[in-house]
Write a protein that holds these residues in place. Structure first.
Motif, PDB file in Angstrom:
ATOM      1  N   TYR A 179       0.961  -1.201  -0.036  1.00  0.00           N
ATOM      2  CA  TYR A 179      -0.205   0.020  -0.148  1.00  0.00           C
ATOM      3  C   TYR A 179       1.043   1.308  -0.001  1.00  0.00           C
ATOM      4  O   TYR A 179       0.595   2.072  -0.865  1.00  0.00           O
ATOM      5  CB  TYR A 179      -1.014   0.013   1.103  1.00  0.00           C
ATOM      6  N   GLN A 183       1.628   4.496  -3.313  1.00  0.00           N
ATOM      7  CA  GLN A 183       1.407   6.020  -3.035  1.00  0.00           C
ATOM      8  C   GLN A 183       2.657   6.820  -3.113  1.00  0.00           C
ATOM      9  O   GLN A 183       2.545   7.985  -3.329  1.00  0.00           O
ATOM     10  CB  GLN A 183       0.746   6.021  -1.739  1.00  0.00           C
ATOM     11  N   TYR A 245      -2.042  -0.770  -8.758  1.00  0.00           N
ATOM     12  CA  TYR A 245      -2.111   0.469  -8.053  1.00  0.00           C
ATOM     13  C   TYR A 245      -3.508   0.762  -7.377  1.00  0.00           C
ATOM     14  O   TYR A 245      -3.690   1.162  -6.545  1.00  0.00           O
ATOM     15  CB  TYR A 245      -1.524   1.715  -8.853  1.00  0.00           C
ATOM     16  N   ALA A 249      -4.261   0.685  -4.044  1.00  0.00           N
ATOM     17  CA  ALA A 249      -4.700   2.222  -3.428  1.00  0.00           C
ATOM     18  C   ALA A 249      -5.706   2.730  -3.992  1.00  0.00           C
ATOM     19  O   ALA A 249      -6.103   4.189  -3.418  1.00  0.00           O
ATOM     20  CB  ALA A 249      -3.203   2.910  -3.651  1.00  0.00           C
ATOM     21  N   ASN A 250      -6.608   2.202  -4.502  1.00  0.00           N
ATOM     22  CA  ASN A 250      -7.838   2.574  -5.036  1.00  0.00           C
ATOM     23  C   ASN A 250      -7.524   3.772  -5.968  1.00  0.00           C
ATOM     24  O   ASN A 250      -6.730   3.855  -7.009  1.00  0.00           O
ATOM     25  CB  ASN A 250      -9.182   3.071  -4.051  1.00  0.00           C
ATOM     26  N   ASP A 251      -8.068   5.051  -5.672  1.00  0.00           N
ATOM     27  CA  ASP A 251      -7.793   6.370  -6.439  1.00  0.00           C
ATOM     28  C   ASP A 251      -6.457   7.126  -6.215  1.00  0.00           C
ATOM     29  O   ASP A 251      -6.577   8.264  -6.478  1.00  0.00           O
ATOM     30  CB  ASP A 251      -8.918   7.176  -6.775  1.00  0.00           C
ATOM     31  N   ASN A 252      -5.774   6.705  -5.106  1.00  0.00           N
ATOM     32  CA  ASN A 252      -4.672   7.365  -4.311  1.00  0.00           C
ATOM     33  C   ASN A 252      -3.478   6.986  -5.071  1.00  0.00           C
ATOM     34  O   ASN A 252      -2.315   7.399  -4.749  1.00  0.00           O
ATOM     35  CB  ASN A 252      -4.820   7.027  -2.725  1.00  0.00           C
ATOM     36  N   ASN A 254      -0.042   7.138  -7.328  1.00  0.00           N
ATOM     37  CA  ASN A 254       0.786   8.250  -7.619  1.00  0.00           C
ATOM     38  C   ASN A 254       0.851   8.220  -9.166  1.00  0.00           C
ATOM     39  O   ASN A 254       1.077   7.211  -9.717  1.00  0.00           O
ATOM     40  CB  ASN A 254       2.040   8.014  -6.944  1.00  0.00           C
ATOM     41  N   SER A 255       0.701   9.318  -9.795  1.00  0.00           N
ATOM     42  CA  SER A 255       0.709   9.383 -11.153  1.00  0.00           C
ATOM     43  C   SER A 255       1.958   8.857 -11.686  1.00  0.00           C
ATOM     44  O   SER A 255       2.300   8.388 -13.060  1.00  0.00           O
ATOM     45  CB  SER A 255       0.114  10.854 -11.738  1.00  0.00           C
TER      46      SER A 255
END
Length: 331
Positions: A179, A183, A245, A249-252, A254-255
């Motif tokens: 997790y 992120q 990812y 981390a769902n929608d969290n 890191n791009s």
């Protein structure tokens, strides 16, 4: 082999009955669910040499662990997940030929232009990164991340227990580690800091990273500097493919990690990837790439020969600036 109604005592009995009825090709799915499957496959090979057996399994670690035992009898293949190109073919019905890295580097503007004239790749790219790597997304894209999360739990709680004999008390810590990784921005992992944060020894952390990489949950990338290769410390630690990812981390997510993971995943199938002193990635000891968004500049790779910017959120590149999505056409 995960069917509770399997009517035979073992695989060998199945093979004998099948052979007696004139069977020539026996396909066995989820073979690792059968106890002592390696020994049974050996016996089938020895006792029924004219029978062709193809076996599959979803536990990468268990099948990988069998390589030595089956090395003289079986050829083992690892099936890659869908490339972005293959995903587009499913979603659009269009056919696209796969590209070589050299074709992309020398002719990416025209190639991208031709593809964009057929479909809008950016329309599909975000969904591919979220749920397009495994074809079972076709069953239900909305529940895909849940199924993928269950697969991660299976790897951690069953496969690692079987292969690595991990401490059950570490299950939650490993999941917490994944997790946190989902992120973080892509940086060099500090094993000592991870050890302190997770409450595990450095050797234990390194061991788990090794097995998670074999299970295709993680990807490690090492330095191109030959002076430090013997130290075997990864310069970057990423999840194996972008879908992970969103499952973790769902929608969290890191791009920056998503971009680099997509790039490494799509190139890693056929190309050597290392971390150079300048730039993000060195491919085949020749080409340097810097990964970023559409406004990414040449600043970090200024003065380097054979260097390229890989940009997200652009349809068509220019000169040494190449769209990220186009590297999904390499297989």
């Amino acid at each position: 082999m995960d069917d509770i109604n399997f009517p035979f005592k073992n695989l060998l009995e199945l093979a004998e009955a099948f052979s007696q009825q004139g069977g020539k090709y026996l396909f066995i799915d989820e073979v690792h669910k059968q106890p002592n499957w390696i020994v049974q496959l050996k016996n089938i090979y020895d006792f029924h040499p004219k029978l062709n057996v193809v076996f599959t399994g979803s536990s990468i670690l268990e099948l990988d662990h069998s390589k030595a035992d089956l090395s003289r009898r079986a050829i083992l293949y690892t099936m890659k997940g869908l490339s972005f190109r293959e995903y587009l073919e499913i979603e659009t019905g269009e056919l696209f030929k796969y590209l070589t890295l050299n074709e992309i580097l020398t002719n990416h503007e025209q190639i991208a232009f031709d593809i964009v004239n057929k479909i809008k790749p950016l329309k599909y790219f975000a969904n591919y990164c979220r749920y397009g790597y495994y074809p079972y997304y076709l069953q239900n894209a909305e529940t895909y991340s849940i199924k993928l999360s269950e697969l991660i739990n299976l790897v951690v709680e069953q496969d690692l227990l079987y292969i690595a004999n991990i401490d059950k008390e570490h299950y939650a810590k490993i999941k917490r580690f994944l997790y946190l990784l989902s992120q973080y921005v892509p940086v060099k992992p500090n094993i000592s800091s991870l050890s302190a944060e997770m409450g595990m020894s450095r050797n234990t952390i390194a061991n788990y990273i090794h097995y998670l990489e074999r299970a295709e949950i993680l990807t490690t990338v090492y330095t191109s500097d030959k002076r430090f290769k013997g130290l075997a410390k990864p310069e970057k630690l990423l999840l194996f493919h972008p879908n992970l990812y969103f499952a973790i981390a769902n929608d969290n997510a890191n791009s920056g990690s998503l971009r680099e993971t997509f790039f490494v995943n799509q190139l890693g199938y056929k190309h050597r990837i290392e971390i150079p002193e300048q730039g993000d990635f060195l491919i085949n000891e020749t080409y340097t790439f810097e990964i970023g968004g559409k406004s990414k500049t040449n600043k970090q790779i200024s003065g380097l020969q054979n260097s390229y910017i890989v940009s997200d959120d652009i349809e068509i590149g220019f000169k040494n600036k190449i769209p990220l999505w186009l590297f999904g056409f390499l297989y």
